[in-house]
Design a protein around this motif. Structure first.
Motif, PDB file in Angstrom:
ATOM      1  N   ASP A 206      -9.671 100.121   3.692  1.00 18.85           N
ATOM      2  CA  ASP A 206     -11.091 100.661   3.585  1.00 18.85           C
ATOM      3  C   ASP A 206     -11.896  99.065   3.103  1.00 18.85           C
ATOM      4  OD1 ASP A 206     -10.949 103.227   3.814  1.00 18.85           O
ATOM      5  OD2 ASP A 206     -10.951 103.664   1.721  1.00 18.85           O
ATOM      6  N   GLN A 207     -11.005  98.387   2.386  1.00 13.51           N
ATOM      7  CA  GLN A 207     -11.457  96.886   1.976  1.00 13.51           C
ATOM      8  C   GLN A 207     -11.797  96.155   3.253  1.00 13.51           C
ATOM      9  OE1 GLN A 207      -8.852  95.697  -0.813  1.00 13.51           O
ATOM     10  NE2 GLN A 207     -10.027  96.726  -2.765  1.00 13.51           N
ATOM     11  N   LEU A 208     -10.762  96.192   4.258  1.00  8.74           N
ATOM     12  CA  LEU A 208     -10.766  95.344   5.215  1.00  8.74           C
ATOM     13  C   LEU A 208     -11.870  95.616   6.251  1.00  8.74           C
ATOM     14  CD1 LEU A 208      -7.075  94.784   6.070  1.00  8.74           C
ATOM     15  CD2 LEU A 208      -8.637  92.981   5.232  1.00  8.74           C
ATOM     16  N   ARG A 209     -12.168  96.973   6.561  1.00  9.43           N
ATOM     17  CA  ARG A 209     -13.109  97.388   7.268  1.00  9.43           C
ATOM     18  C   ARG A 209     -14.419  97.250   6.722  1.00  9.43           C
ATOM     19  NH1 ARG A 209     -12.045 100.893  11.438  1.00  9.43           N
ATOM     20  NH2 ARG A 209     -14.245 101.495  11.573  1.00  9.43           N
ATOM     21  N   SER A 210     -14.922  97.297   5.604  1.00 10.84           N
ATOM     22  CA  SER A 210     -16.074  97.133   4.717  1.00 10.84           C
ATOM     23  C   SER A 210     -16.408  95.658   5.248  1.00 10.84           C
ATOM     24  CB  SER A 210     -15.932  97.350   3.425  1.00 10.84           C
ATOM     25  OG  SER A 210     -17.035  96.971   2.879  1.00 10.84           O
ATOM     26  N   TYR A 211     -15.377  94.610   5.027  1.00  7.69           N
ATOM     27  CA  TYR A 211     -15.437  93.211   4.926  1.00  7.69           C
ATOM     28  C   TYR A 211     -15.641  92.912   6.444  1.00  7.69           C
ATOM     29  CZ  TYR A 211     -14.584  88.068   4.874  1.00  7.69           C
ATOM     30  OH  TYR A 211     -14.685  86.777   4.957  1.00  7.69           O
TER      31      TYR A 211
ATOM     32  N   ARG B 208     -18.162  88.994  13.482  1.00  5.10           N
ATOM     33  CA  ARG B 208     -17.597  88.606  14.550  1.00  5.10           C
ATOM     34  C   ARG B 208     -16.232  88.083  14.064  1.00  5.10           C
ATOM     35  NH1 ARG B 208     -19.348  84.260  19.312  1.00  5.10           N
ATOM     36  NH2 ARG B 208     -17.700  85.178  20.848  1.00  5.10           N
ATOM     37  N   TYR B 209     -15.121  88.571  14.477  1.00  5.50           N
ATOM     38  CA  TYR B 209     -13.749  88.282  14.024  1.00  5.50           C
ATOM     39  C   TYR B 209     -12.641  88.069  15.139  1.00  5.50           C
ATOM     40  CZ  TYR B 209     -12.777  93.355  14.366  1.00  5.50           C
ATOM     41  OH  TYR B 209     -12.432  94.590  14.940  1.00  5.50           O
ATOM     42  N   LEU B 210     -11.658  87.038  14.889  1.00  4.42           N
ATOM     43  CA  LEU B 210     -10.596  86.955  15.634  1.00  4.42           C
ATOM     44  C   LEU B 210      -9.463  87.156  14.806  1.00  4.42           C
ATOM     45  CD1 LEU B 210      -8.934  86.037  18.257  1.00  4.42           C
ATOM     46  CD2 LEU B 210      -9.276  83.682  17.395  1.00  4.42           C
ATOM     47  N   VAL B 211      -8.604  88.380  15.063  1.00  6.90           N
ATOM     48  CA  VAL B 211      -7.423  88.437  14.090  1.00  6.90           C
ATOM     49  C   VAL B 211      -6.140  88.419  15.066  1.00  6.90           C
ATOM     50  CG1 VAL B 211      -6.240  90.208  12.905  1.00  6.90           C
ATOM     51  CG2 VAL B 211      -8.820  90.103  12.743  1.00  6.90           C
ATOM     52  N   VAL B 212      -5.060  87.781  14.595  1.00  4.46           N
ATOM     53  CA  VAL B 212      -4.023  87.495  15.202  1.00  4.46           C
ATOM     54  C   VAL B 212      -2.932  88.265  14.538  1.00  4.46           C
ATOM     55  CG1 VAL B 212      -2.424  85.828  15.984  1.00  4.46           C
ATOM     56  CG2 VAL B 212      -4.671  85.188  15.968  1.00  4.46           C
ATOM     57  N   ILE B 213      -2.296  88.975  14.997  1.00  6.44           N
ATOM     58  CA  ILE B 213      -1.248  90.033  14.393  1.00  6.44           C
ATOM     59  C   ILE B 213       0.153  89.544  14.975  1.00  6.44           C
ATOM     60  CG2 ILE B 213      -0.378  92.164  13.556  1.00  6.44           C
ATOM     61  CD1 ILE B 213      -3.509  92.988  14.090  1.00  6.44           C
ATOM     62  N   ASP B 214       1.199  88.979  14.148  1.00  3.85           N
ATOM     63  CA  ASP B 214       2.342  88.542  14.938  1.00  3.85           C
ATOM     64  C   ASP B 214       3.443  89.559  14.567  1.00  3.85           C
ATOM     65  OD1 ASP B 214       3.967  86.423  15.944  1.00  3.85           O
ATOM     66  OD2 ASP B 214       4.740  86.077  14.247  1.00  3.85           O
ATOM     67  N   ASP B 215       4.146  89.816  15.732  1.00  3.84           N
ATOM     68  CA  ASP B 215       5.463  90.363  15.648  1.00  3.84           C
ATOM     69  C   ASP B 215       5.646  91.788  15.070  1.00  3.84           C
ATOM     70  OD1 ASP B 215       8.053  90.475  16.251  1.00  3.84           O
ATOM     71  OD2 ASP B 215       8.679  89.548  14.365  1.00  3.84           O
TER      72      ASP B 215
ATOM     73  N   CYS C   7      -6.634 100.936  12.267  1.00  2.00           N
ATOM     74  CA  CYS C   7      -7.448 101.670  11.243  1.00  2.00           C
ATOM     75  C   CYS C   7      -8.415 100.545  10.553  1.00  2.00           C
ATOM     76  CB  CYS C   7      -6.933 102.748  10.251  1.00  2.00           C
ATOM     77  SG  CYS C   7      -6.209 103.959  11.317  1.00  2.00           S
ATOM     78  N   ALA C   8      -8.050  99.397  10.264  1.00  2.00           N
ATOM     79  CA  ALA C   8      -8.509  98.414   9.449  1.00  2.00           C
ATOM     80  C   ALA C   8      -9.581  97.374  10.077  1.00  2.00           C
ATOM     81  CB  ALA C   8      -7.597  97.606   8.607  1.00  2.00           C
ATOM     82  N   LEU C   9      -9.374  97.596  11.582  1.00  2.00           N
ATOM     83  CA  LEU C   9     -10.128  96.823  12.342  1.00  2.00           C
ATOM     84  C   LEU C   9     -11.410  97.520  12.943  1.00  2.00           C
ATOM     85  CD1 LEU C   9      -7.118  94.883  14.016  1.00  2.00           C
ATOM     86  CD2 LEU C   9      -8.595  94.166  11.879  1.00  2.00           C
ATOM     87  N   PRO C  10     -12.537  97.417  12.530  1.00  2.00           N
ATOM     88  CA  PRO C  10     -13.722  98.035  13.157  1.00  2.00           C
ATOM     89  C   PRO C  10     -14.104  97.501  14.439  1.00  2.00           C
ATOM     90  CG  PRO C  10     -14.340  96.740  11.394  1.00  2.00           C
ATOM     91  CD  PRO C  10     -12.860  96.470  11.561  1.00  2.00           C
ATOM     92  N   LYS C  11     -14.518  98.514  15.373  1.00  2.00           N
ATOM     93  CA  LYS C  11     -14.954  98.140  16.875  1.00  2.00           C
ATOM     94  C   LYS C  11     -16.450  98.045  16.449  1.00  2.00           C
ATOM     95  CE  LYS C  11     -11.649 100.845  19.360  1.00  2.00           C
ATOM     96  NZ  LYS C  11     -11.666 101.833  20.700  1.00  2.00           N
TER      97      LYS C  11
ATOM     98  N   SER D 134     -15.635  90.843  19.105  1.00  2.00           N
ATOM     99  CA  SER D 134     -14.487  90.482  18.316  1.00  2.00           C
ATOM    100  C   SER D 134     -13.248  90.641  19.053  1.00  2.00           C
ATOM    101  CB  SER D 134     -14.498  91.366  17.234  1.00  2.00           C
ATOM    102  OG  SER D 134     -15.407  91.144  16.254  1.00  2.00           O
ATOM    103  N   ARG D 135     -12.146  89.954  18.718  1.00  2.00           N
ATOM    104  CA  ARG D 135     -10.899  90.006  19.568  1.00  2.00           C
ATOM    105  C   ARG D 135      -9.897  90.010  18.684  1.00  2.00           C
ATOM    106  NH1 ARG D 135     -13.902  90.974  22.898  1.00  2.00           N
ATOM    107  NH2 ARG D 135     -14.645  89.924  24.822  1.00  2.00           N
ATOM    108  N   ILE D 136      -8.786  90.875  19.167  1.00  2.00           N
ATOM    109  CA  ILE D 136      -7.323  91.035  18.399  1.00  2.00           C
ATOM    110  C   ILE D 136      -6.444  90.611  19.179  1.00  2.00           C
ATOM    111  CG2 ILE D 136      -6.002  92.573  17.306  1.00  2.00           C
ATOM    112  CD1 ILE D 136      -8.413  94.475  17.074  1.00  2.00           C
ATOM    113  N   ILE D 137      -5.350  89.546  18.895  1.00  2.00           N
ATOM    114  CA  ILE D 137      -4.423  89.170  19.402  1.00  2.00           C
ATOM    115  C   ILE D 137      -3.260  89.507  18.742  1.00  2.00           C
ATOM    116  CG2 ILE D 137      -3.036  87.302  20.328  1.00  2.00           C
ATOM    117  CD1 ILE D 137      -5.645  85.533  20.354  1.00  2.00           C
ATOM    118  N   MET D 138      -2.211  90.407  19.469  1.00  2.00           N
ATOM    119  CA  MET D 138      -1.180  90.937  18.734  1.00  2.00           C
ATOM    120  C   MET D 138       0.099  90.489  19.594  1.00  2.00           C
ATOM    121  SD  MET D 138       1.600  93.597  19.389  1.00  2.00           S
ATOM    122  CE  MET D 138       0.811  94.996  20.282  1.00  2.00           C
TER     123      MET D 138
END
Length: 743
Positions: A11-16, A21-28, A40-44, A49-53
């Motif tokens: 909830d805190q991450l979604r609210s923030y 506009r965000y770029l989030v990198v999630i490793d491994d 669930c924590a990354l709102p569309k 915004s972009r997500i790299i996993m």
């Protein structure tokens, strides 16, 4: 504040992120469930915004990129040429010619590794330790040849790691599996590993070696086999020297955990749930998970066979350690990164009769119980994170204690009876008994000693230092290998001049204090000295010649107030083994290089540009004659001429020209410490009026006057290096692998 629940954190991450506009990198990422939870924590939103996993599992990558905007990039394996170069470099170090009879088997091995760098290096590390015969290489190939063509990279690695694991002696296998008790990406200190392995009974006796030396040989063997990654770590004892450690690659860690579960070597309480109730629990590791750990501490698990327990960063709210009566055979209690005293009842520790190893990685304010002397089998007592200084009198009864470490320990009288001690410190030299050296001199097996003298703690520091010196003179001819002395009281010349007879087996000496005379006991006869860190009032050319002749010196850090009037020149062929060198002479001309230092990789220099030019004729200090250097940092003091400083431009031009001559394209950075000419003139008038020698004014603190100038070097990024007094000091262990630099 305790850790957030998953739902609250989401909830805190979604609210923030909601309107950003965000770029989030999630490793491994390893599982679909983990990815679904993260999503669930990354709102569309409509902010592009972009997500790299990243993941090692192909099917998971496809699952995560099923949306219209998703795209999966498949990492390519190494080419055949790059695979071969990596393989040969690890086995032959680029020196020996490849045997013709192994050409065919080499190609088959590389085909099985399928371009995976970790697989190539791990298998090559295994073969490097074996005879270079076709039979040995075929045996390794046959061990992995039953892999199917479509095996994933993880399965390839599992086969190769199984081969490396099965090649180890039985006692070394246990030491390797023990590394699986630490969390992913955890930084592990070498000394913690060594004493844990000894306490667990994993280390086999070896003729001519102490158990500690044997355990250290395992550590370096794991590095040579590429099973662990060497790192340097910040000191744990309030000293300046960095320490050796390691990190376990997550693929290797996953293998170790899987093998540990198969062999019931350790029970992990992480996020995977509780273990089967019919399993006998011998070793327990609790990672960051208070929910599962509560089952242990509420008595729902049988711990009667528990030999060791490790707790790392578990919130103590709502539970406490099992009572000591439930742990009749406990040998190891390791509280890692823990600050809550509710986790353990110190007054009940003395009942743990079989305890060999006790460490407090936290628990600030801990007071050891008076009955600590009842732990007659205790070998290691580590108080480095507890800040417990005053030790009870009964501690002198611990005749089997081999390692006692902490921060500014105050030892009771009679600690000389602790006849098995091999590592001790750091001691508070100002608060221990004024004659603490008499007890210290009785510790004939002592190998490592750390002592601190803090300003304002005593009115008689000289007597205490003389007491320490007397002990060092008696211990130097025995087992003493490493001495650390941190002294901000001053008056340490007695420690520099009077060590007699010289410590012939000393390997490492650090004396951080006010500048003193060059130690008379340092001579070329110190054949084992590999690490030296001292502050010297004045260094003459004959002192430099002594250092050049030290046959084993690998790391040398010198802070000098003055140098010889005609400067210092490092001669050709000098320092044949030196890898790390720092020479800080910010009030003088520094030194110059004629040649030599063929192995030098890490260089830090501090000097005054005006004095260098007047002494040597230019600021060209000879860096271009150091063929192996990879990292260079300079701190240059000069008189500022304003925006267009001629001396600054000259220094940059000269150094840049020298760096262009070097084959390794080293990373370079220069820090300039400036003073105005007017301020220097005013100081000169004051010194002339008072009869003092005329010199440049002191360099200002970092926050007031240090400006960083980076010199671009082709094909290699320049690293920022900002310091007034250089304290970044790598440590060289007993191995050939290069160390990373501490920053």
């Amino acid at each position: 504040m305790g850790p957030c629940s998953d739902s609250l954190l989401i909830d805190q991450l979604r609210s923030y992120l909601e309107n950003k506009r965000y770029l989030v990198v999630i490793d491994d990422v390893w599982t679909k469930l983990a990815w679904e939870t993260i999503q669930c924590a990354l709102p569309k939103n409509a902010n592009t915004s972009r997500i790299i996993m990243t993941t090692r599992i192909n099917s998971l990558g496809q699952f995560c990129s099923t949306s219209d905007e998703g795209f999966m990039y498949q990492m390519k394996p190494l080419s055949r040429s790059d695979s071969e170069n990596l393989f040969l470099k690890r086995i032959f170090c680029g020196k020996d010619k490849f045997p013709v009879q192994l050409e065919g088997i080499k190609n088959e091995i590389l085909e099985k590794c399928d371009g995976l760098p970790l697989a190539i290096v791990t298998l090559a590390s295994l073969l490097a330790a074996k005879p270079r015969t076709k039979e040995e290489w075929e045996r390794a190939l046959n061990s992995i040849s039953y892999m199917h063509e479509k095996d994933s990279g993880l399965e390839v690695m599992d086969k190769i790691l199984s081969l490396s694991y099965n090649e180890l002696p039985h006692h070394m296998r246990n030491c390797l599996l023990h590394l699986g008790t630490f969390p992913e990406d955890h930084e592990i200190y070498k000394d913690i590993l060594v004493w844990r392995w000894i306490a667990e009974g994993f280390v086999a006796e070896k003729q001519g070696y102490t158990l500690e030396q044997a355990a250290e040989s395992y550590f370096y063997e794991f590095i040579n086999r590429n099973l662990i990654q060497p790192i340097t770590l910040v000191p744990r004892y309030g000293m300046c020297a960095v320490e050796e450690g390691c990190r376990v690659h997550d693929i290797v860690l996953n293998f170790l955990i899987s093998r540990s579960v198969e062999e019931n070597f350790v029970t992990l309480l992480d996020s995977q749930g509780l273990p089967s109730s019919d399993r006998r629990i011998r070793r327990l590791s609790v990672w960051y998970n208070p929910i599962h750990s509560m089952a242990v501490f509420r008595g729902t698990m049988d711990l009667s066979h528990l030999r060791s327990i490790s707790i790392c960063n578990v919130n103590a709210e709502g539970w406490a350690m099992p009572t000591v009566f439930d742990l009749p055979v406990l040998r190891v209690l390791d509280l890692e990164e823990y600050n809550d005293l509710r986790v353990v009842d110190p007054d009940g520790l003395w009942i743990l009769f079989h305890l060999r190893y006790l460490r407090f990685g936290g628990a600030i304010g801990l007071m050891l119980p008076a009955q600590i002397g009842n732990l007659q089998y205790l070998q290691t007592l580590d108080l480095s994170g507890a800040k417990a200084t005053q030790l009870p009198k009964s501690i002198v009864q611990l005749k089997r204690l081999v390692c006692l470490v902490g921060y500014q320990l105050i030892m009771p009288d009679g600690f000389g009876n602790m006849e098995s001690l091999q590592e001790l410190g750091n001691l508070d030299g100002c608060k221990c008994s004024i004659s603490f050296g008499e007890d210290l001199a009785l510790l004939s097996k002592l190998r490592v000693l750390r002592v601190t003298f803090m300003w304002g703690s005593t009115g008689d520091p000289r007597t205490r230092k003389e007491s320490l010196l007397s002990a060092l003179c008696k211990l130097g001819g025995n087992c003493l290998r490493c001495v650390y002395i941190y002294d901000n009281v001053g008056g340490g010349d007695c420690l520099a001049d009077s060590w007699c007879p010289p410590p012939g087996r000393l390997q490492k000496f650090i004396h951080i204090s006010k500048h003193v005379r060059f130690p008379k006991w340092i001579t070329s006869s110190l054949c084992d000295l590999t690490y030296l860190d001292i502050l010297v009032q004045k260094m003459e050319r004959e002192h430099l010649r002594i250092l050049e002749d030290l046959p084993a010196i690998c790391s040398l850090y010198i802070d000098v107030k003055q140098v010889a009037n005609d400067g210092l020149i490092i001669s050709r062929g000098a320092f044949p083994s030196l890898i790390y060198f720092q020479f800080y002479n910010i009030e003088g001309p520094g030194l110059i290089f004629e040649g030599g230092m063929r192995k030098l990789e890490w260089l830090r220099l501090g000097l005054d540009a005006d004095k260098a030019r007047s002494t040597y004729g230019s600021v060209e200090i000879g860096i271009g004659k150091l063929p192996s250097v990879k990292s260079i940092g300079l701190t240059v003091r000069l008189i500022s001429e304003g925006e267009h400083d001629l001396m600054e431009r000259e220094v940059k031009s000269v150094i840049n020209g020298q760096v262009q001559m070097l084959p390794n394209c080293p990373g370079v950075a220069i820090g300039f410490s400036r003073r105005s000419r007017l301020a220097c003139r005013e100081r000169g008038r004051e010194e002339y009026a008072t009869g003092q020698s005329i010199g440049l004014c002191e360099a200002p603190p970092v926050s007031q006057g240090l400006n960083v100038i980076q010199i671009p070097v082709p094909e290699r990024p320049v690293h920022t290096f900002i310091t007034h007094h250089m304290v970044s000091r790598p440590f060289v262990g007993e191995r050939s692998d290069p160390k990373k630099e501490i920053t």
